[in-house]
Scaffold this motif. Structure first.
Motif, PDB file in Angstrom:
ATOM      1  N   CYS A   8       0.876  -1.175   0.000  1.00 52.65           N
ATOM      2  CA  CYS A   8       0.000   0.000   0.000  1.00 52.65           C
ATOM      3  C   CYS A   8       0.914   1.226   0.000  1.00 52.65           C
ATOM      4  N   CYS A  11       0.856   2.596   3.676  1.00 55.34           N
ATOM      5  CA  CYS A  11       1.141   1.730   4.833  1.00 55.34           C
ATOM      6  C   CYS A  11       2.324   0.794   4.616  1.00 55.34           C
ATOM      7  N   CYS A  38      -6.837  -1.866   1.269  1.00 53.33           N
ATOM      8  CA  CYS A  38      -5.775  -1.999   2.267  1.00 53.33           C
ATOM      9  C   CYS A  38      -6.394  -2.322   3.637  1.00 53.33           C
ATOM     10  N   SER A  40      -5.156  -1.973   6.409  1.00 49.60           N
ATOM     11  CA  SER A  40      -4.702  -1.045   7.439  1.00 49.60           C
ATOM     12  C   SER A  40      -5.412   0.312   7.364  1.00 49.60           C
TER      13      SER A  40
END
Ligand SMILES: [Zn+2]
Length: 108
Positions: A8, A11, A38, A40
């Motif tokens: 990502c 991230c 993603c 996260s």
């Protein structure tokens, strides 16, 4: 279960399952992409998938989704883009009675 590592932009490296990957296969190789949400940050990340990535994802068990790309999108375009002035000129030309004969004789 196969774990696929993807990156990502915000991230860094994240772990995904095969069902988390959206592998789109287009009519031409350059239209192949893969994407994922993603885990996260929740952003949807989409990247171009070259041959190696497609083979890797398929061998990992990702189910590909065929995508129809209209042939017009793959055409090569030459010349400057159409402007509003061009459109108005064309509109005014269509208002004349001889527009069809005029355009028929043109080669460009
Ligand atoms: Zn992220």
């Amino acid at each position: 279960m196969t774990t696929i590592k993807a990156t990502c932009p915000g991230c860094g490296e994240v772990d995904l399952g095969t069902e988390d990957i959206l592998l789109r296969i287009g009519a031409v190789q350059t239209a192949n992409t893969y994407g994922f949400t993603c885990p996260s940050c929740g952003d949807f990340v989409e990247k171009q998938a070259d041959d190696r990535v497609v083979r890797l994802l398929l061998s990992g068990g990702v189910v590909p989704v065929p995508v129809h790309v209209p042939a017009e999108a793959l055409e090569l375009h030459f010349g400057p883009p159409l402007t509003m002035d061009d459109l108005i000129d064309f509109h005014q030309h269509l208002m004349t009675s001889e527009w069809f004969e005029d355009l028929k004789g043109r080669t460009s």
